[in-house]
Motif scaffolding. Structure first.
Motif: not given
Length: 262
Positions: A167-168, A170-173, A177
């Motif tokens: 997720a990090v 992919a830029g979602h977090l 994190s």
């Protein structure tokens, strides 16, 4: 298993064993030698033993893994209680199974993270650790109980932290994190509880699963730490998935301990 009931048959004893009369008069009986008959009659009747309370606690001979592990956790809990807070934070941060540490030294932090109890030895998880691991180790042995505990601890950790890393990427977090503080024994305890539930009586099985399931559900509903909540659920499912294996281990261990006739 003997069955007591009302019927029209009667039983009479002869010198060569027991002969059932009445409805079963016409059935052939297996004749035994006098020696075999005397040996059968000499077998004592074993009454169910009353569980002794001290068997709920670990002991050096019966549960060496649980006892040694509990001693290590007591030491780390003492350190966290009396040492300088900055030192304790540094030690726990270095033991954290966050994404950054898993990438650099996965095996080291997976082991080190299980050496701390979040909140110390007076927490419910510490109490649950003693009861659950003691009961599981008495039934399947030290190495196998340790294997179940580590299986839940490792797989649930990876199942919750690896998605964070993706997720990090992919830029979602946010990038922070990958440095979240993550340590403790709760995943292993949940897995051991799930495994133990397959080895106890049905009424106790559903009590165990119901209690830990309600605790996990409450955590997920509160949404205070969803990653940890999902990790607990995953580790519980892992423990339940080991039922065929732990039952086989328990049967093998019981058979090996049973006295053999000469």
């Amino acid at each position: 298993m003997a069955r007591l009931g009302t019927g029209t048959g009667t039983c009479t004893r002869t010198g060569t064993g027991t002969r059932t009369a009445g409805l079963l008069d016409g059935m052939p009986q297996q004749r035994r030698s006098p020696q075999a008959a005397r040996a059968a009659e000499a077998v004592p009747v074993r009454l169910p033993s009353v569980r002794r309370p001290w068997l709920l606690l670990p002991s050096p001979a019966a549960t060496p893994f649980t006892l040694a592990y509990a001693a290590v956790l007591a030491v780390t809990s003492l350190v966290s209680a009396v040492a300088d807070p900055s030192l304790v934070h540094a030690l726990q941060q270095g033991s954290s199974t966050d994404v950054a540490h898993l990438v650099r030294a996965p095996m080291g932090v997976l082991v080190a993270s299980a050496l701390w109890i979040a909140g110390g030895v007076l927490t419910p998880y510490a109490f649950g650790f003693l009861l659950v691991l003691t009961a599981l180790e008495r039934r399947v042995g030290a190495l196998r109980a340790a294997g179940v505990f580590l299986l839940g601890h490792i797989l649930a950790t990876l199942a919750t932290e690896v998605p964070v890393g993706f997720a990090v990427l992919a830029g979602h977090l946010p990038g922070t994190s990958v440095h979240r503080l993550d340590y403790g024994i709760s995943f292993g305890v949940a897995a051991a509880t799930g495994a133990l539930a397959g080895l106890v009586a049905p009424w106790l099985r559903w009590i165990l699963l119901g209690l830990i399931g309600a605790t996990i559900a409450q955590s997920l509903i509160a949404f205070t730490d969803p990653m940890t909540g999902w990790g607990h659920l995953i580790s519980l499912v892992i423990g339940v998935a080991t039922w065929p294996l732990v039952r086989y281990w328990h049967r093998s261990r019981t058979a090996a301990a049973a006295p053999r006739g000469g």
